[in-house]
Design a protein around this motif. Structure first.
Motif, PDB file in Angstrom:
ATOM      1  N   LYS A 134     -29.100 -23.731  59.123  1.00 32.53           N
ATOM      2  CA  LYS A 134     -30.492 -24.178  59.032  1.00 32.53           C
ATOM      3  C   LYS A 134     -30.665 -25.172  57.884  1.00 32.53           C
ATOM      4  O   LYS A 134     -31.339 -26.195  58.023  1.00 32.53           O
ATOM      5  CB  LYS A 134     -31.412 -22.957  58.827  1.00 32.53           C
ATOM      6  CG  LYS A 134     -32.887 -23.294  58.833  1.00 32.53           C
ATOM      7  CD  LYS A 134     -33.732 -22.047  58.658  1.00 32.53           C
ATOM      8  CE  LYS A 134     -35.212 -22.402  58.596  1.00 32.53           C
ATOM      9  NZ  LYS A 134     -36.046 -21.225  58.306  1.00 32.53           N
ATOM     10  N   ALA A 135     -30.029 -24.855  56.758  1.00 33.30           N
ATOM     11  CA  ALA A 135     -30.130 -25.755  55.604  1.00 33.30           C
ATOM     12  C   ALA A 135     -29.501 -27.107  55.925  1.00 33.30           C
ATOM     13  O   ALA A 135     -30.027 -28.160  55.562  1.00 33.30           O
ATOM     14  CB  ALA A 135     -29.453 -25.113  54.391  1.00 33.30           C
ATOM     15  N   THR A 138     -31.761 -29.100  58.112  1.00 37.56           N
ATOM     16  CA  THR A 138     -32.884 -29.637  57.331  1.00 37.56           C
ATOM     17  C   THR A 138     -32.449 -30.885  56.576  1.00 37.56           C
ATOM     18  O   THR A 138     -33.163 -31.889  56.533  1.00 37.56           O
ATOM     19  CB  THR A 138     -33.397 -28.571  56.341  1.00 37.56           C
ATOM     20  OG1 THR A 138     -33.797 -27.411  57.075  1.00 37.56           O
ATOM     21  CG2 THR A 138     -34.580 -29.081  55.553  1.00 37.56           C
ATOM     22  N   ARG A 139     -31.228 -30.823  56.016  1.00 36.26           N
ATOM     23  CA  ARG A 139     -30.746 -31.994  55.274  1.00 36.26           C
ATOM     24  C   ARG A 139     -30.479 -33.178  56.196  1.00 36.26           C
ATOM     25  O   ARG A 139     -30.594 -34.338  55.795  1.00 36.26           O
ATOM     26  CB  ARG A 139     -29.507 -31.629  54.472  1.00 36.26           C
ATOM     27  CG  ARG A 139     -29.845 -30.762  53.264  1.00 36.26           C
ATOM     28  CD  ARG A 139     -28.622 -30.094  52.688  1.00 36.26           C
ATOM     29  NE  ARG A 139     -27.686 -31.019  52.105  1.00 36.26           N
ATOM     30  CZ  ARG A 139     -26.483 -30.675  51.673  1.00 36.26           C
ATOM     31  NH1 ARG A 139     -26.088 -29.422  51.764  1.00 36.26           N
ATOM     32  NH2 ARG A 139     -25.678 -31.568  51.151  1.00 36.26           N
ATOM     33  N   LEU A 143     -35.145 -35.812  54.646  1.00 32.86           N
ATOM     34  CA  LEU A 143     -36.580 -35.717  54.392  1.00 32.86           C
ATOM     35  C   LEU A 143     -37.061 -36.585  53.241  1.00 32.86           C
ATOM     36  O   LEU A 143     -38.194 -37.045  53.236  1.00 32.86           O
ATOM     37  CB  LEU A 143     -36.948 -34.261  54.082  1.00 32.86           C
ATOM     38  CG  LEU A 143     -36.794 -33.283  55.228  1.00 32.86           C
ATOM     39  CD1 LEU A 143     -36.967 -31.859  54.735  1.00 32.86           C
ATOM     40  CD2 LEU A 143     -37.794 -33.596  56.308  1.00 32.86           C
ATOM     41  N   TYR A 144     -36.205 -36.775  52.271  1.00 34.79           N
ATOM     42  CA  TYR A 144     -36.654 -37.499  51.082  1.00 34.79           C
ATOM     43  C   TYR A 144     -36.408 -39.005  51.203  1.00 34.79           C
ATOM     44  O   TYR A 144     -36.679 -39.751  50.291  1.00 34.79           O
ATOM     45  CB  TYR A 144     -35.937 -36.979  49.835  1.00 34.79           C
ATOM     46  CG  TYR A 144     -36.051 -35.476  49.672  1.00 34.79           C
ATOM     47  CD1 TYR A 144     -37.280 -34.837  49.785  1.00 34.79           C
ATOM     48  CD2 TYR A 144     -34.926 -34.702  49.399  1.00 34.79           C
ATOM     49  CE1 TYR A 144     -37.385 -33.470  49.634  1.00 34.79           C
ATOM     50  CE2 TYR A 144     -35.025 -33.330  49.244  1.00 34.79           C
ATOM     51  CZ  TYR A 144     -36.257 -32.718  49.360  1.00 34.79           C
ATOM     52  OH  TYR A 144     -36.370 -31.363  49.210  1.00 34.79           O
TER      53      TYR A 144
ATOM     54  N   ALA B 113     -40.781 -28.266  44.445  1.00 36.37           N
ATOM     55  CA  ALA B 113     -41.078 -29.664  44.748  1.00 36.37           C
ATOM     56  C   ALA B 113     -39.922 -30.305  45.487  1.00 36.37           C
ATOM     57  O   ALA B 113     -38.751 -30.053  45.178  1.00 36.37           O
ATOM     58  CB  ALA B 113     -41.344 -30.430  43.449  1.00 36.37           C
ATOM     59  N   GLY B 114     -40.268 -31.134  46.456  1.00 36.15           N
ATOM     60  CA  GLY B 114     -39.266 -31.929  47.146  1.00 36.15           C
ATOM     61  C   GLY B 114     -39.575 -33.397  47.000  1.00 36.15           C
ATOM     62  O   GLY B 114     -40.692 -33.833  47.297  1.00 36.15           O
ATOM     63  N   VAL B 182     -30.240 -27.632  49.967  1.00 33.35           N
ATOM     64  CA  VAL B 182     -31.704 -27.718  50.105  1.00 33.35           C
ATOM     65  C   VAL B 182     -32.384 -26.902  49.000  1.00 33.35           C
ATOM     66  O   VAL B 182     -31.795 -25.967  48.436  1.00 33.35           O
ATOM     67  CB  VAL B 182     -32.179 -27.218  51.480  1.00 33.35           C
ATOM     68  CG1 VAL B 182     -31.694 -28.129  52.584  1.00 33.35           C
ATOM     69  CG2 VAL B 182     -31.738 -25.797  51.724  1.00 33.35           C
ATOM     70  N   VAL B 183     -33.630 -27.257  48.747  1.00 30.07           N
ATOM     71  CA  VAL B 183     -34.334 -26.674  47.601  1.00 30.07           C
ATOM     72  C   VAL B 183     -34.540 -25.163  47.769  1.00 30.07           C
ATOM     73  O   VAL B 183     -34.618 -24.425  46.780  1.00 30.07           O
ATOM     74  CB  VAL B 183     -35.664 -27.424  47.362  1.00 30.07           C
ATOM     75  CG1 VAL B 183     -36.686 -27.111  48.447  1.00 30.07           C
ATOM     76  CG2 VAL B 183     -36.230 -27.140  45.981  1.00 30.07           C
ATOM     77  N   THR B 184     -34.608 -24.686  49.008  1.00 28.27           N
ATOM     78  CA  THR B 184     -34.832 -23.253  49.212  1.00 28.27           C
ATOM     79  C   THR B 184     -33.679 -22.408  48.649  1.00 28.27           C
ATOM     80  O   THR B 184     -33.892 -21.250  48.288  1.00 28.27           O
ATOM     81  CB  THR B 184     -34.993 -22.931  50.708  1.00 28.27           C
ATOM     82  OG1 THR B 184     -33.931 -23.542  51.434  1.00 28.27           O
ATOM     83  CG2 THR B 184     -36.313 -23.419  51.238  1.00 28.27           C
ATOM     84  N   PRO B 204     -42.013 -32.944  51.658  1.00 28.72           N
ATOM     85  CA  PRO B 204     -42.098 -33.200  53.094  1.00 28.72           C
ATOM     86  C   PRO B 204     -42.430 -31.906  53.843  1.00 28.72           C
ATOM     87  O   PRO B 204     -41.999 -30.820  53.440  1.00 28.72           O
ATOM     88  CB  PRO B 204     -40.689 -33.695  53.450  1.00 28.72           C
ATOM     89  CG  PRO B 204     -40.084 -34.110  52.154  1.00 28.72           C
ATOM     90  CD  PRO B 204     -40.694 -33.260  51.102  1.00 28.72           C
ATOM     91  N   PRO B 206     -41.464 -30.364  56.629  1.00 29.87           N
ATOM     92  CA  PRO B 206     -40.409 -29.412  56.999  1.00 29.87           C
ATOM     93  C   PRO B 206     -39.888 -28.623  55.791  1.00 29.87           C
ATOM     94  O   PRO B 206     -39.538 -27.448  55.898  1.00 29.87           O
ATOM     95  CB  PRO B 206     -39.317 -30.304  57.604  1.00 29.87           C
ATOM     96  CG  PRO B 206     -40.055 -31.501  58.106  1.00 29.87           C
ATOM     97  CD  PRO B 206     -41.142 -31.731  57.101  1.00 29.87           C
ATOM     98  N   MET B 207     -39.843 -29.285  54.647  1.00 26.50           N
ATOM     99  CA  MET B 207     -39.430 -28.591  53.416  1.00 26.50           C
ATOM    100  C   MET B 207     -40.470 -27.555  53.009  1.00 26.50           C
ATOM    101  O   MET B 207     -40.138 -26.435  52.580  1.00 26.50           O
ATOM    102  CB  MET B 207     -39.200 -29.634  52.303  1.00 26.50           C
ATOM    103  CG  MET B 207     -39.060 -29.089  50.906  1.00 26.50           C
ATOM    104  SD  MET B 207     -40.648 -29.270  50.046  1.00 26.50           S
ATOM    105  CE  MET B 207     -40.354 -28.254  48.598  1.00 26.50           C
ATOM    106  N   ALA B 210     -40.055 -24.575  55.393  1.00 22.61           N
ATOM    107  CA  ALA B 210     -38.858 -23.786  55.087  1.00 22.61           C
ATOM    108  C   ALA B 210     -39.061 -22.967  53.817  1.00 22.61           C
ATOM    109  O   ALA B 210     -38.679 -21.794  53.737  1.00 22.61           O
ATOM    110  CB  ALA B 210     -37.650 -24.715  54.944  1.00 22.61           C
TER     111      ALA B 210
END
Lengths: 153, 271
Positions: A134-135, A138-139, A143-144, B113-114, B182-184, B204, B206-207, B210
């Protein structure tokens, strides 16, 4: 937090957790040491007690790319559970590392001998894989990165 | 609360600092009468004369001075990013709901924060750092695309003295010593009691989804997860409808809403 109550081990019921930990031995690695290489034999795995590990992929002609980092409580390695038991990635200790180390054939054998334990371990590893998948997805969304809305902003 | 200004008031740029290749932070001060005070999480409509206006969250509030971090993604934001000291802009506001930090008194704080989502969270972090006795443990978790995209790197380092600050990037370079992912994933190492924690999430969508889903799974109450949503803000006063998200007009009812309200809205393909 301790690994007994968090991370991968938290996915196991106390009895299964104890059974798995009974197969562990405590190990330490200095920063910078390579723990395994891509396509090497996946005959061990670890649960990180403290420190940090980088998972990487060798890209011919380019520097080795770090694709993920793992820390306290996390499962290091799942290739040992599935044939052909070869590592998909490489791993390097980014800092001094303390970990519980497991002999993979012994754990696999214990899973066969006790199907309830085996199901729990497989379920726990599957959760780890699902979370990392899932991660990764997402990457993939980047997204950024620059937005593509075309809005006048 | 004082009513926001419906017409742009003149503000002058007093400083400009490049943050990344496409992002800069500008500080504005009133050239005449100031706008009413802003709260962390609120936004202004900032008008680049002859080009247009865009919503910008405040990332710093110092008396009548407003600080905005702007990323150049179109004609207007590019014009704002290019501003230099002495240039003038028009500013309307303050608009929208704030983070509501005082309501989290006594709680552990999770600031997630993303990317440029760190900008609207910055004044909240500064307010929490300024009044540590009011809150529990402060965690600041930041994700970015690459190390060079991290906003306010010096401040992040400085905050470590009084907060748990963790950073991660999607793509590391050879010098990067932080996390990759990912930040999570940083939530595993945050220090908080999920039953008495309030989370503030911006990035964002989706972030945001999640992160909020992960927090709920860990036991944080959805009402104590506040997320900042973004749609095309235009009027800032809930009249034009450009920023409608289901029953919400985000310029008025947002941008900060609880996860209880936001979750179902973000799962709908089109609203």
């Amino acid at each position: 937090m301790t690994t007994e109550a968090s991370g991968f081990l938290a996915t196991l019921a106390p009895a299964h957790r104890s059974r798995l930990l009974a197969l562990a031995r405590e190990v330490s690695f200095p920063a910078g040491v390579r723990l395994f290489e891509e396509d090497g034999r996946a005959d061990r795995f670890w649960i990180v007690r403290s420190g940090s590990v980088a998972l990487d992929i060798h890209v011919p002609g380019r520097r080795t790319a770090v694709v993920e980092t793992l820390g306290e409580g996390e499962l290091l390695g799942w290739s040992w559970l599935f044939e052909p038991y070869r590592w998909h990635l490489g791993a390097r200790a980014r800092s001094a590392l303390l970990a519980a180390e497991f002999d993979a054939p012994k754990v696999r054998e214990a899973c066969v001998q006790d199907p309830g334990f085996g199901l729990a371990v497989n379920h726990g590893v599957a959760q780890v894989i699902a979370r990392r998948l899932k991660a990764t997805r997402t990457r993939l969304l980047d997204l950024y990165g620059p937005p593509d809305t075309g809005a006048a902003r | 609360m004082t009513a926001p200004s419906a017409v742009p008031l003149p503000y002058r740029v007093v400083s400009h600092r490049d943050e990344t290749d496409d992002t800069a932070t500008i500080v504005l001060e009133p050239a005449g009468a100031p706008l009413p005070p802003f709260a962390p999480g609120q936004f202004a409509m900032v008008y680049a004369f002859g080009v247009g206006d865009v919503p910008l969250s405040v990332c710093g509030i110092d008396g009548n001075r407003l600080t905005h971090t702007v990323r150049a993604v179109g004609a207007i934001s590019s014009a704002l990013r290019a501003l230099r000291p002495g240039d003038c802009v028009g500013v309307r506001g303050p608009f929208g709901t704030g983070w509501g930090l005082p309501e989290a008194a006594g709680d552990d704080l999770l600031v997630v924060a993303g990317g440029i989502g760190l900008a609207p969270l910055r004044p909240l972090v500064l307010a929490a750092l300024a009044t540590p006795e009011r809150y529990g443990r402060l965690n600041v978790l930041v994700g970015a695309r690459e190390p060079g995209d991290l906003l306010y790197p010096a401040e992040l380092t400085g905050w470590q003295a009084d907060a748990r600050v963790l950073t991660t990037v999607d793509r590391a370079d050879e010098r990067w010593q932080g996390d990759v992912g990912v930040v999570t994933t940083l939530l595993d190492r945050a220090s908080f009691d999920p039953h008495s924690a309030t989370a503030f999430v911006c990035g964002p969508e989706p972030m945001i989804r999640a992160t909020a889903d992960d927090l709920v799974q860990r036991g944080v109450q959805p009402d104590r997860i506040r997320v900042s949503l973004e749609r095309t803000m235009h009027c800032g006063t809930g009249h034009c409808g450009h920023c409608q998200l289901g029953p919400l007009l985000l310029c008025r009812d947002g941008p900060v809403v609880t996860w209880t309200r936001a979750r179902s809205l973000l799962l709908v393909r089109e609203l």
